[in-house]
Design a protein around this motif. Structure first.
Motif, mmCIF file in Angstrom:
data_model
loop_
_atom_site.group_PDB
_atom_site.id
_atom_site.type_symbol
_atom_site.label_atom_id
_atom_site.label_comp_id
_atom_site.label_asym_id
_atom_site.label_seq_id
_atom_site.Cartn_x
_atom_site.Cartn_y
_atom_site.Cartn_z
ATOM 1 N N GLY A 142 0.884 -1.214 -0.003
ATOM 2 C CA GLY A 142 -0.057 0.061 0.143
ATOM 3 C C GLY A 142 0.669 1.065 0.124
ATOM 4 O O GLY A 142 0.143 2.206 0.439
ATOM 5 N N ALA A 143 2.141 1.210 -0.372
ATOM 6 C CA ALA A 143 3.055 2.730 -0.377
ATOM 7 C C ALA A 143 2.277 3.615 -1.223
ATOM 8 O O ALA A 143 2.395 4.824 -0.835
ATOM 9 C CB ALA A 143 4.312 2.149 -0.956
ATOM 10 N N LEU A 144 1.752 3.151 -2.297
ATOM 11 C CA LEU A 144 1.154 4.435 -3.041
ATOM 12 C C LEU A 144 -0.250 4.430 -2.759
ATOM 13 O O LEU A 144 -0.774 5.631 -2.898
ATOM 14 C CB LEU A 144 1.334 3.851 -4.650
ATOM 15 N N THR A 145 -0.774 3.347 -2.511
ATOM 16 C CA THR A 145 -2.429 3.281 -2.179
ATOM 17 C C THR A 145 -2.625 4.261 -1.152
ATOM 18 O O THR A 145 -3.731 5.068 -1.458
ATOM 19 C CB THR A 145 -2.838 1.849 -1.960
ATOM 20 N N ARG A 146 -1.727 4.071 -0.244
ATOM 21 C CA ARG A 146 -2.334 5.113 1.086
ATOM 22 C C ARG A 146 -2.431 6.318 0.648
ATOM 23 O O ARG A 146 -3.217 7.185 1.208
ATOM 24 C CB ARG A 146 -1.727 4.711 2.376
ATOM 25 N N VAL A 147 -1.492 6.818 -0.191
ATOM 26 C CA VAL A 147 -1.287 8.412 -0.501
ATOM 27 C C VAL A 147 -2.538 8.803 -1.666
ATOM 28 O O VAL A 147 -3.012 9.658 -1.392
ATOM 29 C CB VAL A 147 0.215 8.570 -1.111
ATOM 30 N N LEU A 148 -2.573 7.814 -2.305
ATOM 31 C CA LEU A 148 -3.774 7.832 -3.379
ATOM 32 C C LEU A 148 -5.152 8.015 -2.873
ATOM 33 O O LEU A 148 -5.888 8.834 -3.251
ATOM 34 C CB LEU A 148 -4.024 6.661 -4.300
ATOM 35 N N ASP A 195 -5.639 9.640 -0.033
ATOM 36 C CA ASP A 195 -6.006 10.822 0.673
ATOM 37 C C ASP A 195 -6.566 11.608 -0.498
ATOM 38 O O ASP A 195 -7.059 12.975 -0.383
ATOM 39 C CB ASP A 195 -4.490 11.435 0.669
ATOM 40 N N HIS A 196 -6.718 11.361 -1.946
ATOM 41 C CA HIS A 196 -7.098 12.185 -3.006
ATOM 42 C C HIS A 196 -8.433 11.582 -3.238
ATOM 43 O O HIS A 196 -8.894 12.305 -4.157
ATOM 44 C CB HIS A 196 -6.089 12.452 -4.223
ATOM 45 N N THR A 197 -8.696 10.377 -3.159
ATOM 46 C CA THR A 197 -9.994 10.035 -3.653
ATOM 47 C C THR A 197 -10.599 8.991 -2.641
ATOM 48 O O THR A 197 -10.043 8.511 -1.978
ATOM 49 C CB THR A 197 -9.631 9.137 -5.043
ATOM 50 N N ALA A 198 -12.106 9.009 -2.961
ATOM 51 C CA ALA A 198 -12.766 8.243 -1.788
ATOM 52 C C ALA A 198 -12.481 6.998 -2.033
ATOM 53 O O ALA A 198 -12.633 6.373 -0.731
ATOM 54 C CB ALA A 198 -14.280 8.745 -1.865
#
Ligand code: SAM
Length: 279
Positions: free
Chosen positions: A45-51, A53-56
């Protein structure tokens, strides 16, 4: 995430750990609420968790059952998890009417070329794709005629997409570190392709044959599919090598061979050539 998960080599697992690189990738992707975002290989989830922050919510395709169940536990309904092989996944079914996909991923390097071809076939329902790949693969995707890196992958990607090489990423950004250098690339499928191809199968066939014998002149490498007179009629010297032909040249060859075949009623034997390693 469970701390006892050991990276699996067979799934090309090299997890991003460098927060600056993660931030740069997300800044380059520019996710917005309301978009249809899909991540391939979310891993831990390295990218997932930041993504998120921007999408529900977003879709992810992850083959590793343990990682998929960890992600479900952590993110619940915000993640639509497809525990599936991305090589066989039907990406277009995730696109909505007027809502093309935005695909992102730090891709498993061991399957990167077949995965790119699978995604190119779905490019009509994709807005853009941002990928981390081996630097060598990114170089091949972005290469132009005359370069040693130019080959089947360059032509097939550039026919469908604008290619932007964004930045290099050192092996130290991952855990465990991969043996190769990496780079981030953006692919933006053309709505209106600059080069018209009448028959994509014939185009693919000619490009594949030409690069499967890249040292040979085209009259020899593709002569079985299109004779030297027709190659010359397409405005191309039959004694040139595949490496010197542009995407438009390959399209001209494919289009002319299809038109001539229609006129004469001849059908060119389908290529069974699979011998190219550097696709
Ligand atoms: N996104 C994470 C990160 O940046 O830390 C993980 C990236 S890791 C290089 C590649 C991920 O793709 C892993 O989670 C791996 O399990 C997954 N993967 C490998 N092969 C896959 C396949 N065929 N289909 C879907 N996911 C796959």
């Amino acid at each position: 995430m469970r701390s006892d998960h050991r990276p699996r080599k067979r799934f090309g697992q090299h997890f991003l750990q460098d927060q600056d690189i993660i931030a740069r990738i997300i800044a380059a992707f520019r996710p917005d609420p309301g978009e249809r975002i899909v991540e391939i290989g979310p891993g831990r989830g390295a990218l997932t968790r930041v993504l998120l922050d921007h999408t529900a919510f977003m879709d992810v395709v992850e083959i590793d059952r343990d990682l998929a169940s960890d992600l479900a536990e952590v993110y619940g309904e915000r993640l639509h998890i497809h525990q599936f092989d991305a090589l066989k996944f039907d990406f277009c079914h995730l696109a909505g009417p007027g809502l093309p996909l935005r695909i992102i991923g730090n891709l498993p390097y061991n399957i990167s070329t077949p995965l790119l071809f699978h995604l190119l076939a779905a490019s009509d329902c994709v807005l853009d794709m941002l990928f981390m790949l081996q630097k060598e693969v990114v170089d091949r995707m972005a290469a132009g005629p005359g370069s040693d890196d130019y080959g089947r992958l360059s032509v097939m990607v550039q026919w469908r997409c604008r290619v932007e090489r964004l930045f290099a990423v050192p092996a130290s950004a991952f855990s465990p570190p991969p043996q190769v250098e990496s780079a981030v690339v953006r692919l933006s499928p053309y709505r209106q392709r600059p080069v018209a191809v009448d028959n994509p199968d014939r185009f693919e066939q000619i490009v594949r044959a030409a690069f499967s014998q890249r040292r040979k002149v085209v009259r020899n490498s593709i002569g079985r599919l299109i004779g030297p007179e027709l190659i010359a009629r397409a405005g191309i010297d039959p004694n040139r090598r595949a490496q010197t032909l542009s995407v438009a040249d390959f399209a001209a060859l494919a289009n002319l061979s299809v038109h001539t075949e229609r006129q004469t009623g001849n059908s060119v034997q389908r290529s069974t050539d699979t011998g190219e390693n550097r696709s």
